[in-house]
Enzyme design. Structure first.
Site, mmCIF file in Angstrom:
data_model
loop_
_atom_site.group_PDB
_atom_site.id
_atom_site.type_symbol
_atom_site.label_atom_id
_atom_site.label_comp_id
_atom_site.label_asym_id
_atom_site.label_seq_id
_atom_site.Cartn_x
_atom_site.Cartn_y
_atom_site.Cartn_z
ATOM 1 N N MET A 10 0.600 -1.265 0.091
ATOM 2 C CA MET A 10 -0.226 -0.182 -0.152
ATOM 3 C C MET A 10 0.738 1.260 0.006
ATOM 4 O O MET A 10 0.938 1.991 0.955
ATOM 5 C CB MET A 10 -0.824 0.031 1.409
ATOM 6 C CG MET A 10 -1.627 -1.309 1.246
ATOM 7 S SD MET A 10 -2.676 -1.271 2.961
ATOM 8 C CE MET A 10 -1.306 -1.942 4.115
ATOM 9 N N GLN A 52 -10.918 3.311 0.889
ATOM 10 C CA GLN A 52 -10.542 4.625 1.429
ATOM 11 C C GLN A 52 -11.640 5.702 0.685
ATOM 12 O O GLN A 52 -12.184 6.377 1.235
ATOM 13 C CB GLN A 52 -9.020 5.069 0.915
ATOM 14 C CG GLN A 52 -8.295 4.178 1.591
ATOM 15 C CD GLN A 52 -6.695 4.426 1.019
ATOM 16 O OE1 GLN A 52 -6.748 5.047 0.013
ATOM 17 N NE2 GLN A 52 -5.762 4.298 1.826
ATOM 18 N N THR A 83 2.222 1.590 5.866
ATOM 19 C CA THR A 83 1.521 3.047 5.189
ATOM 20 C C THR A 83 1.246 3.836 6.653
ATOM 21 O O THR A 83 0.652 3.171 7.347
ATOM 22 C CB THR A 83 0.347 2.758 4.154
ATOM 23 O OG1 THR A 83 -0.411 3.950 4.159
ATOM 24 C CG2 THR A 83 -0.635 1.659 5.012
ATOM 25 N N ASN A 84 1.098 5.082 6.530
ATOM 26 C CA ASN A 84 0.837 6.121 7.290
ATOM 27 C C ASN A 84 -0.812 6.151 7.345
ATOM 28 O O ASN A 84 -1.524 6.096 8.385
ATOM 29 C CB ASN A 84 1.296 7.526 6.891
ATOM 30 C CG ASN A 84 2.651 7.677 7.496
ATOM 31 O OD1 ASN A 84 2.898 7.967 8.611
ATOM 32 N ND2 ASN A 84 3.649 7.430 6.664
ATOM 33 N N THR A 85 -1.577 6.354 6.251
ATOM 34 C CA THR A 85 -2.718 6.571 6.139
ATOM 35 C C THR A 85 -3.569 5.362 6.847
ATOM 36 O O THR A 85 -4.519 5.631 7.357
ATOM 37 C CB THR A 85 -3.496 6.611 4.533
ATOM 38 O OG1 THR A 85 -2.712 7.943 3.907
ATOM 39 C CG2 THR A 85 -4.795 6.592 4.474
ATOM 40 N N CYS A 196 3.985 10.242 4.587
ATOM 41 C CA CYS A 196 3.557 9.132 3.430
ATOM 42 C C CYS A 196 4.866 8.325 3.053
ATOM 43 O O CYS A 196 5.910 8.718 2.789
ATOM 44 C CB CYS A 196 2.777 9.608 1.968
ATOM 45 S SG CYS A 196 2.232 8.586 0.873
ATOM 46 N N THR A 197 4.431 6.945 3.052
ATOM 47 C CA THR A 197 5.799 5.934 2.739
ATOM 48 C C THR A 197 6.373 6.154 1.543
ATOM 49 O O THR A 197 7.639 5.690 1.662
ATOM 50 C CB THR A 197 5.287 4.602 3.399
ATOM 51 O OG1 THR A 197 4.341 4.243 2.540
ATOM 52 C CG2 THR A 197 4.985 4.752 4.943
ATOM 53 N N GLU A 198 5.760 6.647 0.568
ATOM 54 C CA GLU A 198 6.285 6.828 -0.577
ATOM 55 C C GLU A 198 7.113 8.065 -0.772
ATOM 56 O O GLU A 198 7.677 8.310 -1.753
ATOM 57 C CB GLU A 198 5.254 7.006 -1.952
ATOM 58 C CG GLU A 198 4.781 5.356 -2.050
ATOM 59 C CD GLU A 198 3.504 5.296 -1.084
ATOM 60 O OE1 GLU A 198 3.148 3.936 -1.222
ATOM 61 O OE2 GLU A 198 3.039 6.052 -0.376
#
Length: 236
Positions: A10, A52, A83-85, A196-198
């Site tokens: 994700m 989401q 993932t943060n979200t 955000c991990t990206e």
């Protein structure tokens, strides 16, 4: 060494960063040919994004929680939501998994507090910047999160989903992120959370106009400390 459970996919772009960071850290600490013991459940990100967009967070929590439970049955001693979200649903995931959940928000807050940062700028998805769960969790640690203005939030969000999650890293987008950070300095922020991990694929946290905190690296390092806790304690 304890087995680290990763709920990933994700996106898989950032999950790959987790895998590399964790293994590099273990090799640095243990030397030789050592690598981490990892159990990975990689989800179909499209399915998660549909939940989401529909606001079906309860269903999302069940989906990730069942993934965590599977990791625990497979021998994972802890789980990470990569993932943060999706930490919006960290409570049901922790409950269903039945093993400790290493929380990216708590770990990032600890890193900020250790450096005396109290008013960071948060760059993340719209869900993370606008829902309220992230700011509320940070407030428990005495940290007041600032987010970009509305139009800038849209830019940050769109670059994450339309580019970074699809493997695209554009110089123009990097400049737009840096411009947003510069604009936010006048609002009194003292640091920047790559929430955000990206985002670490696009900008280097050590090359920002303000001190940067890469939540992916912080989270991965916390997992290594958990997995090697006994060895690190003996070596101290």
């Amino acid at each position: 060494m304890k087995t680290i459970g990763l709920i990933g996919g994700m996106s898989w772009e950032s999950t790959a960063v987790y895998y590399r960071r964790i293994n590099e850290s273990v090799r640095a600490l243990r030397g030789g040919l050592h690598s981490a013991e990892i159990a990975l459940r990689s989800l179909d990100f499209n399915r998660v994004v549909e939940l989401q967009k529909a606001g079906r967070w309860e269903d999302a929590g069940t989906l990730l929680g069942e993934a965590g439970a599977g990791l625990a049955r497979g021998g994972a001693a802890c789980v990470l939501i990569c993932t943060n979200t999706m930490h919006l649903v960290s409570e049901p995931v922790a409950r269903l998994s039945g093993v400790p959940l290493i929380d990216i928000i708590d770990e990032t807050a600890a890193a900020l507090k250790a450096d005396g940062r109290r008013n960071p700028l948060l760059l993340a998805t719209r869900y993370t910047m606008e829902h309220g769960f992230y700011a509320e969790r940070m407030a428990r640690h005495g940290i007041s999160v600032t987010v970009p203005e509305c139009d800038a939030r849209g830019i940050v969000h769109d670059i994450i989903f339309d580019e970074l999650c699809q493997g695209l890293v554009e110089d123009g987008s990097r400049r737009r992120y840096l411009d947003i950070i510069e604009q936010s300095r006048a609002r009194g922020v003292d640091s920047v959370i790559l929430g955000c991990t990206e985002i670490s694929l696009l900008v280097d946290p050590n090359s920002l106009p303000l001190p940067g905190y890469d939540s992916t690296a912080i989270h991965a390092d916390a997992a290594v400390r958990f997995a090697l806790a006994e060895e690190l304690e003996r070596a101290a």
